[in-house]
Design a protein around this motif. Structure first.
Motif, short mmCIF file in Angstrom:
data_model
loop_
_atom_site.label_atom_id
_atom_site.label_comp_id
_atom_site.label_asym_id
_atom_site.label_seq_id
_atom_site.Cartn_x
_atom_site.Cartn_y
_atom_site.Cartn_z
N TYR A 37 90.36 -1.84 35.82
CA TYR A 37 89.94 -1.86 37.22
C TYR A 37 89.07 -3.08 37.49
O TYR A 37 88.18 -3.40 36.71
CB TYR A 37 89.16 -0.58 37.54
CG TYR A 37 88.53 -0.57 38.92
CD1 TYR A 37 89.26 -0.20 40.03
CD2 TYR A 37 87.19 -0.94 39.09
CE1 TYR A 37 88.69 -0.19 41.30
CE2 TYR A 37 86.62 -0.93 40.35
CZ TYR A 37 87.37 -0.56 41.44
OH TYR A 37 86.80 -0.57 42.69
N GLU A 39 92.74 -3.73 39.26
CA GLU A 39 94.02 -4.43 39.09
C GLU A 39 94.59 -4.88 40.44
O GLU A 39 95.36 -5.84 40.49
CB GLU A 39 95.04 -3.51 38.41
CG GLU A 39 94.71 -3.20 36.96
CD GLU A 39 95.77 -2.32 36.31
OE1 GLU A 39 96.35 -2.75 35.31
OE2 GLU A 39 96.03 -1.22 36.84
N ASN A 40 94.24 -4.16 41.49
CA ASN A 40 94.73 -4.46 42.84
C ASN A 40 93.56 -4.85 43.74
O ASN A 40 92.40 -4.62 43.40
CB ASN A 40 95.44 -3.23 43.42
CG ASN A 40 96.59 -2.77 42.54
OD1 ASN A 40 97.41 -3.59 42.11
ND2 ASN A 40 96.65 -1.48 42.27
N PRO A 41 93.84 -5.43 44.90
CA PRO A 41 92.76 -5.78 45.83
C PRO A 41 91.95 -4.55 46.24
O PRO A 41 92.50 -3.46 46.43
CB PRO A 41 93.52 -6.37 47.03
CG PRO A 41 94.79 -6.87 46.46
CD PRO A 41 95.16 -5.90 45.37
N GLY A 71 88.60 -9.67 40.48
CA GLY A 71 89.41 -9.00 41.48
C GLY A 71 89.20 -9.55 42.87
O GLY A 71 88.28 -10.35 43.12
N TYR A 98 89.83 1.77 45.13
CA TYR A 98 90.44 0.65 45.85
C TYR A 98 90.13 0.66 47.35
O TYR A 98 90.53 -0.25 48.07
CB TYR A 98 91.95 0.63 45.59
CG TYR A 98 92.25 0.19 44.17
CD1 TYR A 98 92.16 -1.14 43.81
CD2 TYR A 98 92.54 1.13 43.19
CE1 TYR A 98 92.39 -1.55 42.51
CE2 TYR A 98 92.77 0.74 41.87
CZ TYR A 98 92.69 -0.60 41.54
OH TYR A 98 92.90 -1.01 40.24
#
Length: 328
Positions: A37, A39-41, A71, A98
Motif C-alpha cells: 500500500y 498500489e493505486n492512487p 504513491g 484508497y
C-alpha cells in the motif's frame, strides 16, 4: 473397518491441511497488499470547495505524504451543506485506504451537533491531526472598520445591518460570529457561501462587510485583520488584539487532520499515521505552512480520536445552550 477408519482419518487431515493452506494464502495475500500500500492512487476528499484553508492545507499535506510514503495522492473537493456532503461521501467509501478525508471541525463536529447529518465522528477512523489555528476577523484594506470593537459598535447601533460571510451555515465561522453577537448583545445578518474562496469574493465585492477565517486566508488574499478569536495574540500578528482583550471570552480554533471510513485495517492506519508524522514534521512541510501562519500541530491516531471526541461533546453542548441550528 480399520482400513475405512484410516481412510477417513487421512481425509480429515487432508481437509484440515487444505484449509490451513488457503488461510495462509489469504493472510499472505492480505499482508502483501497492505505492505505494498498504496498500489493505486489515493483520493483525499476535502469537504469544502477549492481556495479555502481546508483545501490549501490538504494540498500541502498531500504533497508531503507523497514524499513520505510514495504513491499518487489526489485532492477531490466536495463542498456543500457546510461540509456534510463530503463527509457523507467519505462515510460511504470503501475502508481500504484508497479514499481518505480531511477532517475539519465544522463538518465533523459542528454539523452533527446542529442537525441530523447521517454521520458522527464515530463513523470515521482518525489517522492524524495536522494543524490548529484560531479564527481571525478580517476586512478589505479599504474597510472603515479598524478593529473588532468598531464592528461590534456598528452591529449594536444598527441591528442586522452588519453583514458577515461564512463558508457555510453551521460552520465554526458562523458559530464564532453568533457567539460574539450574543455576548455583545448585538445582531448581524449571516450570508453563507459554499467555500472560503466564494466568501472572500463576496467580501471583496462588497456583498458582505466582514468575514472570519484563519490567517491563511488573510495572507492569501491580502486582507486586513481586526481581531483573533482567542485568549492569546499570535506571534505572527502581535498587533492584532484578541476577543478576550475586547471583553468577549470567546475561543474558536480551526483544526484539521486525516481520517478514513470506519474499518480501515490497522496496518494501513499505522502506515498512514507514520507517514503523516514524517510529513508534518518535515522541513518542507514547515516551510510551506510558515508563510500561511498555520503551524504544524501533529497528533497521532489515538490522540486525534480522543481530541475529536472531546470537541464534539463540548460544541454539541454549546450549540444546544445557544439554540443555534443549521437553519439559522
Amino acid at each position: 473397518m480399520i482400513f475405512d477408519t484410516m481412510m477417513q482419518s487421512n481425509q480429515k487431515i487432508r481437509i484440515k491441511y487444505a484449509m490451513l493452506v488457503v488461510a495462509a494464502s489469504v493472510l499472505s495475500t492480505t499482508a502483501t497488499a497492505q505492505n505494498a500500500y498504496p498500489e493505486n492512487p489515493v483520493t483525499i476528499l476535502v469537504p469544502f470547495g477549492p481556495g479555502g484553508t481546508s483545501d490549501i492545507m490538504a494540498r500541502i499535506l498531500a504533497k508531503h505524504l507523497r514524499e513520505a510514503m510514495g504513491g499518487n495522492l489526489i485532492i477531490d473537493n466536495k463542498g456543500g451543506a457546510g461540509g456534510a456532503i463530503g463527509m457523507m461521501q467519505l462515510k460511504r467509501a470503501k475502508a481500504d485506504g484508497y479514499t481518505l478525508g480531511l477532517s475539519v471541525i465544522g463538518p465533523e463536529v459542528l454539523q452533527p451537533g446542529m442537525r441530523s447529518t447521517g454521520y458522527t465522528y464515530q463513523d470515521f477512523d482518525h489517522i492524524c491531526g495536522t494543524y490548529s489555528v484560531p479564527l481571525m476577523m478580517m476586512v478589505p484594506q479599504d474597510s472603515k472598520f479598524k478593529n473588532m470593537q468598531d464592528v461590534v459598535a456598528f452591529a449594536s447601533k444598527n441591528p442586522r445591518q452588519l453583514t458577515y460571510g461564512t463558508s457555510g451555515t453551521g460552520t465554526l465561522l458562523h458559530i464564532a460570529m453568533e457567539m460574539l453577537m450574543k455576548q455583545a448583545n448585538a445582531t448581524a445578518l449571516h450570508v453563507p457561501y459554499k467555500s472560503s474562496a466564494e466568501m472572500v469574493t463576496g467580501l471583496l465585492g462588497k456583498q458582505v462587510m466582514v468575514i472570519s477565517d484563519t490567517t491563511t486566508v488573510a495572507k492569501q488574499y491580502k486582507l486586513r485583520p481586526l481581531g483573533i478569536f482567542s485568549d492569546q495574540r499570535l506571534k505572527s500578528t502581535p498587533q492584532v488584539a484578541t476577543t478576550k482583550e475586547g471583553g468577549w471570552p470567546i475561543q474558536a480554533t480551526i483544526w484539521g487532520g486525516l481520517i478514513a471510513p470506519k474499518g480501515l485495517p490497522k496496518e494501513i492506519v499505522a502506515k498512514l499515521e507514520t507517514a503523516c508524522e514524517k510529513a508534518v514534521n518535515s522541513e518542507g512541510y514547515k516551510a510551506d505552512v510558515e508563510p500561511l501562519d498555520t503551524p504544524p500541530h501533529f497528533l497521532n491516531a489515538e490522540a486525534f480520536a480522543a481530541f475529536v471526541k472531546d470537541e464534539s461533546e463540548k460544541y454539541t453542548k454549546l450549540i444546544q445552550e445557544m439554540g443555534i441550528t443549521s437553519e439559522k
